[in-house]
Design a protein around this motif. Structure first.
Motif, PDB file in Angstrom:
ATOM      1  N   THR A   6      44.831  49.480  -8.493  1.00 38.60           N
ATOM      2  CA  THR A   6      44.448  48.158  -8.977  1.00 38.60           C
ATOM      3  C   THR A   6      44.304  47.190  -7.803  1.00 38.60           C
ATOM      4  N   LEU A   7      43.754  46.024  -8.099  1.00 40.49           N
ATOM      5  CA  LEU A   7      43.613  44.986  -7.078  1.00 40.49           C
ATOM      6  C   LEU A   7      44.969  44.648  -6.467  1.00 40.49           C
ATOM      7  N   GLY A   8      45.959  44.411  -7.316  1.00 41.01           N
ATOM      8  CA  GLY A   8      47.283  44.048  -6.819  1.00 41.01           C
ATOM      9  C   GLY A   8      47.913  45.142  -5.981  1.00 41.01           C
ATOM     10  N   GLN A   9      47.775  46.380  -6.435  1.00 34.97           N
ATOM     11  CA  GLN A   9      48.326  47.506  -5.680  1.00 34.97           C
ATOM     12  C   GLN A   9      47.647  47.639  -4.322  1.00 34.97           C
ATOM     13  N   SER A  26      50.654  34.528   2.229  1.00 36.20           N
ATOM     14  CA  SER A  26      50.413  33.334   1.409  1.00 36.20           C
ATOM     15  C   SER A  26      50.269  32.078   2.257  1.00 36.20           C
ATOM     16  N   GLY A  27      51.010  32.018   3.383  1.00 37.31           N
ATOM     17  CA  GLY A  27      50.923  30.844   4.245  1.00 37.31           C
ATOM     18  C   GLY A  27      51.230  29.584   3.455  1.00 37.31           C
ATOM     19  N   GLY A  28      50.421  28.555   3.664  1.00 36.41           N
ATOM     20  CA  GLY A  28      50.613  27.325   2.904  1.00 36.41           C
ATOM     21  C   GLY A  28      49.580  27.154   1.816  1.00 36.41           C
ATOM     22  N   ASP A  29      48.828  28.228   1.530  1.00 37.01           N
ATOM     23  CA  ASP A  29      47.729  28.127   0.566  1.00 37.01           C
ATOM     24  C   ASP A  29      48.156  28.378  -0.874  1.00 37.01           C
ATOM     25  N   PHE A  30      49.184  29.196  -1.051  1.00 37.21           N
ATOM     26  CA  PHE A  30      49.727  29.463  -2.388  1.00 37.21           C
ATOM     27  C   PHE A  30      51.128  30.026  -2.198  1.00 37.21           C
ATOM     28  N   SER A  31      51.866  30.138  -3.275  1.00 36.29           N
ATOM     29  CA  SER A  31      53.271  30.527  -3.155  1.00 36.29           C
ATOM     30  C   SER A  31      53.449  32.040  -3.030  1.00 36.29           C
ATOM     31  N   ARG A  32      54.577  32.421  -2.461  1.00 33.19           N
ATOM     32  CA  ARG A  32      54.930  33.843  -2.384  1.00 33.19           C
ATOM     33  C   ARG A  32      55.079  34.429  -3.783  1.00 33.19           C
ATOM     34  N   ALA A  33      55.624  33.614  -4.682  1.00 29.51           N
ATOM     35  CA  ALA A  33      55.826  34.085  -6.057  1.00 29.51           C
ATOM     36  C   ALA A  33      54.493  34.415  -6.720  1.00 29.51           C
ATOM     37  N   PHE A  34      53.487  33.570  -6.461  1.00 26.29           N
ATOM     38  CA  PHE A  34      52.171  33.827  -7.048  1.00 26.29           C
ATOM     39  C   PHE A  34      51.584  35.121  -6.494  1.00 26.29           C
ATOM     40  N   LEU A  35      51.693  35.310  -5.172  1.00 26.93           N
ATOM     41  CA  LEU A  35      51.162  36.533  -4.567  1.00 26.93           C
ATOM     42  C   LEU A  35      51.879  37.759  -5.125  1.00 26.93           C
ATOM     43  N   ASN A  36      53.169  37.635  -5.328  1.00 27.67           N
ATOM     44  CA  ASN A  36      53.927  38.746  -5.910  1.00 27.67           C
ATOM     45  C   ASN A  36      53.421  39.067  -7.315  1.00 27.67           C
ATOM     46  N   GLN A  37      53.106  38.029  -8.089  1.00 29.03           N
ATOM     47  CA  GLN A  37      52.575  38.234  -9.440  1.00 29.03           C
ATOM     48  C   GLN A  37      51.198  38.899  -9.391  1.00 29.03           C
ATOM     49  N   VAL A  38      50.408  38.536  -8.378  1.00 31.18           N
ATOM     50  CA  VAL A  38      49.093  39.169  -8.203  1.00 31.18           C
ATOM     51  C   VAL A  38      49.275  40.653  -7.907  1.00 31.18           C
ATOM     52  N   GLY A  41      50.024  42.643 -10.818  1.00 27.26           N
ATOM     53  CA  GLY A  41      48.987  42.662 -11.840  1.00 27.26           C
ATOM     54  C   GLY A  41      49.205  41.669 -12.958  1.00 27.26           C
ATOM     55  N   ARG A  42      50.076  40.693 -12.736  1.00 26.49           N
ATOM     56  CA  ARG A  42      50.393  39.716 -13.782  1.00 26.49           C
ATOM     57  C   ARG A  42      49.619  38.410 -13.634  1.00 26.49           C
ATOM     58  N   SER A  43      48.968  38.222 -12.487  1.00 26.99           N
ATOM     59  CA  SER A  43      48.146  37.032 -12.251  1.00 26.99           C
ATOM     60  C   SER A  43      46.845  37.452 -11.596  1.00 26.99           C
ATOM     61  N   GLN A  44      45.800  36.688 -11.874  1.00 21.21           N
ATOM     62  CA  GLN A  44      44.482  36.984 -11.311  1.00 21.21           C
ATOM     63  C   GLN A  44      44.114  35.894 -10.308  1.00 21.21           C
ATOM     64  N   PRO A  45      43.914  36.243  -9.044  1.00 25.42           N
ATOM     65  CA  PRO A  45      43.587  35.223  -8.045  1.00 25.42           C
ATOM     66  C   PRO A  45      42.145  34.743  -8.178  1.00 25.42           C
ATOM     67  N   SER A  46      41.917  33.502  -7.794  1.00 30.74           N
ATOM     68  CA  SER A  46      40.558  32.959  -7.785  1.00 30.74           C
ATOM     69  C   SER A  46      39.800  33.545  -6.597  1.00 30.74           C
ATOM     70  N   THR A  47      38.496  33.302  -6.572  1.00 30.99           N
ATOM     71  CA  THR A  47      37.682  33.774  -5.446  1.00 30.99           C
ATOM     72  C   THR A  47      38.162  33.158  -4.140  1.00 30.99           C
ATOM     73  N   ARG A  48      38.516  31.875  -4.181  1.00 25.28           N
ATOM     74  CA  ARG A  48      39.000  31.205  -2.974  1.00 25.28           C
ATOM     75  C   ARG A  48      40.271  31.857  -2.458  1.00 25.28           C
ATOM     76  N   VAL A  49      41.197  32.136  -3.367  1.00 23.11           N
ATOM     77  CA  VAL A  49      42.463  32.761  -2.968  1.00 23.11           C
ATOM     78  C   VAL A  49      42.217  34.167  -2.436  1.00 23.11           C
ATOM     79  N   LEU A  50      41.309  34.892  -3.072  1.00 25.95           N
ATOM     80  CA  LEU A  50      40.985  36.240  -2.598  1.00 25.95           C
ATOM     81  C   LEU A  50      40.441  36.207  -1.176  1.00 25.95           C
ATOM     82  N   ARG A  51      39.638  35.199  -0.883  1.00 23.62           N
ATOM     83  CA  ARG A  51      39.097  35.076   0.473  1.00 23.62           C
ATOM     84  C   ARG A  51      40.212  34.815   1.482  1.00 23.62           C
TER      85      ARG A  51
END
Length: 207
Positions: A6-9, A26-38, A41-51
């Motif tokens: 999967t994307l997250g894996q 994650s840096g300062g762009d989003f939280s570590r918790a959000f990246l962990n959820q991605v 497979g529990r959260s879907q990142p936006s195109t900007r976040v994926l970049r």
């Protein structure tokens, strides 16, 4: 039949292969918790976040999404355009750039745009070149990329960009230094570019 990654894996695998923490990616762009959820497979990142994630991991968005190795087509188009420009064939270089201009990911997008500016300036279309340089200056400044800033300044001056100022030995050392720095920063694209340049120079000097 093996389960498809999967994307997250895929993100987690690459991150761990790079030895990078959740905080580093994650840096300062989003939280570590959000990246962990991605990654779970529990959260879907936006195109900007994926970049952002792709840039930090030194890969491409296409690879994160589809698991395919990044296409060489855009890199080949860019290198062909650079060679044509160096040989004084600016019009052919501009045509060759078509396949490279679709790049949306850093740093390929900036590399293609800077080459486009060089070609346009060589064709006497300085106003168009200046617009590109102005836009890319902001992108490069935001990334803090000193190497590409030097390339941009050379484009502004209408000069060919040269690492090592014409000294092959200095150029080899500079490329290896930049490659090592890129490896430490997990910027695989940049590292590969500089290692290739160093290899070509070493092979040429051995003849």
């Amino acid at each position: 039949m093996p389960r498809q990654e999967t994307l997250g894996q895929r993100i987690r695998r690459i991150r761990q292969q790079r030895g990078m923490s959740l905080a580093k990616v994650s840096g300062g762009d989003f939280s570590r918790a959000f990246l962990n959820q991605v990654e779970l497979g529990r959260s879907q990142p936006s195109t900007r976040v994926l970049r952002v994630i792709a840039g930090r991991l030194g890969t491409e968005v296409d690879y994160l999404l589809e698991g395919r190795l990044p296409s060489l087509d855009r890199e080949l188009a860019l290198e062909r355009a650079r060679v044509l420009l160096a040989r004084g064939q600016a019009r052919r270089a501009l045509a060759a750039l078509d396949d490279a201009m679709g790049a949306a990911d850093w740093p390929m997008s900036t590399d293609a745009r800077l080459c486009q500016a060089e070609v346009l300036r060589a064709l006497g279309r300085s106003a168009e070149a200046d617009e590109i340089v102005s836009a890319e200056r902001k992108v490069i400044a935001a990334r803090g990329d000193a190497h590409r800033l030097e390339r941009l300044r050379a484009v502004e001056r209408g000069q060919a960009f040269s690492v090592g100022r014409g000294d092959p030995e200095a150029a080899i050392r500079a490329h290896l230094r930049l490659a090592d720095r890129a490896m430490r920063a997990a910027r695989g694209y940049d590292a590969l570019e500089h290692y290739r340049a160093a290899r070509v120079l070493l092979e040429a000097s051995a003849r």
